[in-house]
Write a protein that holds these residues in place. Structure first.
Motif, PDB file in Angstrom:
ATOM      1  N   GLY A   1       2.651   0.581   9.473  1.00 56.07           N
ATOM      2  CA  GLY A   1       3.179   0.097   8.035  1.00 56.07           C
ATOM      3  C   GLY A   1       2.965  -0.737   8.244  1.00 56.07           C
ATOM      4  N   ASP A   2       1.844  -1.719   8.438  1.00 55.60           N
ATOM      5  CA  ASP A   2       1.170  -2.802   7.121  1.00 55.60           C
ATOM      6  C   ASP A   2       0.730  -2.334   5.995  1.00 55.60           C
ATOM      7  OD1 ASP A   2       0.107  -4.682   6.914  1.00 55.60           O
ATOM      8  OD2 ASP A   2      -0.292  -6.235   9.105  1.00 55.60           O
ATOM      9  N   MET A   3       2.014  -2.404   4.661  1.00 59.30           N
ATOM     10  CA  MET A   3       1.297  -2.838   3.368  1.00 59.30           C
ATOM     11  C   MET A   3       0.721  -3.385   3.136  1.00 59.30           C
ATOM     12  SD  MET A   3       2.702   0.557   3.050  1.00 59.30           S
ATOM     13  CE  MET A   3       2.632   0.039   1.082  1.00 59.30           C
ATOM     14  N   GLU A   4       0.176  -4.623   3.573  1.00 62.10           N
ATOM     15  CA  GLU A   4      -1.247  -5.644   3.185  1.00 62.10           C
ATOM     16  C   GLU A   4      -2.125  -4.687   3.714  1.00 62.10           C
ATOM     17  OE1 GLU A   4       0.177  -9.627   4.617  1.00 62.10           O
ATOM     18  OE2 GLU A   4       1.655  -9.455   3.428  1.00 62.10           O
ATOM     19  N   ALA A   5      -2.365  -4.589   5.065  1.00 62.67           N
ATOM     20  CA  ALA A   5      -3.547  -3.997   5.485  1.00 62.67           C
ATOM     21  C   ALA A   5      -3.804  -2.650   4.865  1.00 62.67           C
ATOM     22  CB  ALA A   5      -2.991  -3.361   6.855  1.00 62.67           C
ATOM     23  N   ARG A   6      -2.901  -2.146   4.520  1.00 62.83           N
ATOM     24  CA  ARG A   6      -3.318  -0.738   3.184  1.00 62.83           C
ATOM     25  C   ARG A   6      -3.903  -1.036   2.155  1.00 62.83           C
ATOM     26  NH1 ARG A   6      -0.268   1.905  -0.625  1.00 62.83           N
ATOM     27  NH2 ARG A   6      -0.671   4.510  -0.853  1.00 62.83           N
ATOM     28  N   GLU A   7      -3.343  -2.385   1.567  1.00 58.74           N
ATOM     29  CA  GLU A   7      -4.467  -2.744   0.604  1.00 58.74           C
ATOM     30  C   GLU A   7      -5.735  -3.202   0.251  1.00 58.74           C
ATOM     31  OE1 GLU A   7      -3.081  -3.222  -3.409  1.00 58.74           O
ATOM     32  OE2 GLU A   7      -1.353  -1.749  -2.226  1.00 58.74           O
ATOM     33  N   ALA A   8      -6.091  -4.399   1.522  1.00 59.95           N
ATOM     34  CA  ALA A   8      -7.096  -4.433   1.711  1.00 59.95           C
ATOM     35  C   ALA A   8      -8.060  -3.328   1.877  1.00 59.95           C
ATOM     36  CB  ALA A   8      -7.228  -5.518   3.037  1.00 59.95           C
ATOM     37  N   TYR A   9      -7.562  -2.406   2.967  1.00 61.40           N
ATOM     38  CA  TYR A   9      -8.467  -0.540   3.317  1.00 61.40           C
ATOM     39  C   TYR A   9      -8.266  -0.264   1.917  1.00 61.40           C
ATOM     40  CZ  TYR A   9      -9.762   3.033   6.016  1.00 61.40           C
ATOM     41  OH  TYR A   9     -10.661   3.063   7.020  1.00 61.40           O
ATOM     42  N   ILE A  10      -7.693  -0.205   0.935  1.00 59.32           N
ATOM     43  CA  ILE A  10      -8.573  -0.061  -0.130  1.00 59.32           C
ATOM     44  C   ILE A  10      -9.052  -0.455  -0.759  1.00 59.32           C
ATOM     45  CG2 ILE A  10      -7.124   0.289  -2.990  1.00 59.32           C
ATOM     46  CD1 ILE A  10      -4.667   1.334  -1.448  1.00 59.32           C
TER      47      ILE A  10
ATOM     48  N   VAL B   1       2.920   4.039  -7.130  1.00 63.93           N
ATOM     49  CA  VAL B   1       3.792   3.447  -7.080  1.00 63.93           C
ATOM     50  C   VAL B   1       4.764   4.488  -6.017  1.00 63.93           C
ATOM     51  CG1 VAL B   1       6.588   3.142  -7.225  1.00 63.93           C
ATOM     52  CG2 VAL B   1       4.836   2.204  -9.022  1.00 63.93           C
ATOM     53  N   ARG B   2       4.452   5.609  -6.280  1.00 61.83           N
ATOM     54  CA  ARG B   2       4.964   7.092  -6.110  1.00 61.83           C
ATOM     55  C   ARG B   2       4.270   7.082  -4.498  1.00 61.83           C
ATOM     56  NH1 ARG B   2       3.926  12.996  -7.690  1.00 61.83           N
ATOM     57  NH2 ARG B   2       1.875  12.619  -7.197  1.00 61.83           N
ATOM     58  N   GLU B   3       3.016   6.840  -4.160  1.00 62.96           N
ATOM     59  CA  GLU B   3       2.364   7.026  -3.018  1.00 62.96           C
ATOM     60  C   GLU B   3       2.996   5.574  -1.873  1.00 62.96           C
ATOM     61  OE1 GLU B   3      -0.095   9.392  -2.384  1.00 62.96           O
ATOM     62  OE2 GLU B   3       0.457  10.521  -3.707  1.00 62.96           O
ATOM     63  N   ALA B   4       2.541   4.399  -2.615  1.00 60.07           N
ATOM     64  CA  ALA B   4       2.981   3.471  -2.074  1.00 60.07           C
ATOM     65  C   ALA B   4       4.747   4.075  -1.681  1.00 60.07           C
ATOM     66  CB  ALA B   4       3.280   2.108  -3.411  1.00 60.07           C
ATOM     67  N   LEU B   5       5.508   3.942  -2.287  1.00 61.74           N
ATOM     68  CA  LEU B   5       6.865   3.795  -1.877  1.00 61.74           C
ATOM     69  C   LEU B   5       7.260   4.980  -1.078  1.00 61.74           C
ATOM     70  CD1 LEU B   5       9.209   3.835  -5.043  1.00 61.74           C
ATOM     71  CD2 LEU B   5       8.438   2.375  -3.069  1.00 61.74           C
ATOM     72  N   THR B   6       6.886   6.495  -1.110  1.00 58.73           N
ATOM     73  CA  THR B   6       6.681   7.159   0.054  1.00 58.73           C
ATOM     74  C   THR B   6       5.969   6.620   1.589  1.00 58.73           C
ATOM     75  OG1 THR B   6       5.725   8.980  -1.447  1.00 58.73           O
ATOM     76  CG2 THR B   6       5.463   9.168   1.125  1.00 58.73           C
ATOM     77  N   ARG B   7       4.708   5.937   1.184  1.00 64.61           N
ATOM     78  CA  ARG B   7       4.368   5.516   2.446  1.00 64.61           C
ATOM     79  C   ARG B   7       5.224   4.348   3.218  1.00 64.61           C
ATOM     80  NH1 ARG B   7       0.457   6.666   6.129  1.00 64.61           N
ATOM     81  NH2 ARG B   7      -0.095   5.116   7.340  1.00 64.61           N
ATOM     82  N   LYS B   8       5.779   4.000   2.153  1.00 66.03           N
ATOM     83  CA  LYS B   8       6.728   2.897   2.581  1.00 66.03           C
ATOM     84  C   LYS B   8       8.357   3.243   3.129  1.00 66.03           C
ATOM     85  CE  LYS B   8       9.180  -1.742   1.103  1.00 66.03           C
ATOM     86  NZ  LYS B   8       9.651  -2.413   0.351  1.00 66.03           N
TER      87      LYS B   8
END
Length: 260
Positions: free
Chosen positions: A34-43, A129-136
């Protein structure tokens, strides 16, 4: 389409990071926690993959910024749905997702009715935003939540999303693994089979006795309870690709028994 541009959508493509395999594995492990910063870095670390894909559409007259944004949506979907148990490289899984997203966009734009750039930008922001909120939050956000995050009225969000919608074939390929292709139809519930299924008119009970316990469970969930393959995979703890293979094998076994 101008391929020599250095900057796309405000991104300096010459300075995009290139992740090593070890970095990818470490980031993906954090993403699964659930690490959103890691997700942004991976993107960001896979944007070069999007660039390599959009080069395949060099004959298109579409704006390169549009193709890049759409490709990024495909990349995000790939990241959020990638199953490490498939034992395939992320790029192998992601490329078909990115290509599919771009092809749908091109089909939509081939219509005589063109969608304005501002509407498309609003829709892209809403999808992201929908994808980000769903993941979060681990659940689909409401239109109000998306509108609040984007900073646009919910009416404008709905209008923008409706403007870019286009029909999709049930046989649109989603992912191919070792010759087994997952299609859109494999990811939606089969309400007809749930309510008045063909199995009621055949000797299904006897045919199902020919299946293994796991196959029996999958057929029950899929055709009696109307679950999608993804839902079945989550329920029994295996990948969607494995569910697809087991389902095909089970149906083949039953068909052979019923036609013998």
């Amino acid at each position: 389409m101008a391929q020599g541009r250095v900057e796309i959508c405000g991104v300096n493509t010459s300075r995009l990071p290139l992740l090593k395999n070890g970095e990818k594995e470490a980031l993906f492990a954090r993403i699964q926690d659930g690490d959103m910063e890691a997700r942004e870095a991976y993107i960001e670390g896979n944007l070069r993959l999007v660039l390599s894909v959009i080069k395949r559409f060099s004959s298109s007259n579409e704006n390169v910024d549009d193709l890049f944004q759409i490709g990024c949506i495909g990349l995000i979907k790939a990241i959020d749905n990638f199953d490490t148990s498939l034992n395939v490289k992320f790029s192998t899984y992601a490329v078909p997702m990115i290509i599919g997203e771009i092809r749908r966009f091109l089909r939509d734009n081939s219509s005589s009715i063109r969608v304005s750039r501002s509407l498309k930008d609003t829709a892209y922001k809403a999808i992201y935003v929908r994808e980000a909120l769903t993941r979060k939050n681990l659940k689909e956000p409401t239109i109000e939540e998306i509108a609040s995050e984007v900073g646009i009225s919910k009416e404008d969000i709905v209008y923008a999303m409706d403007a870019i919608q286009n029909p999709m074939s049930l046989y649109e390929p989603v992912f191919t693994d070792g010759g087994d292709t997952l299609y859109v139809m494999d990811q939606i519930s089969d309400k007809k089979n749930k309510e008045e299924t063909w199995v009621e008119h055949l000797s299904l009970s006897d045919a199902m006795k020919m299946l293994s316990d796991r196959e029996h469970e999958i057929i029950t969930l899929r055709f009696f309870e109307g679950k999608t393959q993804m839902e079945v995979a989550d329920l029994i703890g295996i990948s969607q690709a494995q569910v697809s293979r087991l389902e095909k094998n089970a149906l083949r076994t039953m068909r052979t028994y019923l036609t013998a």
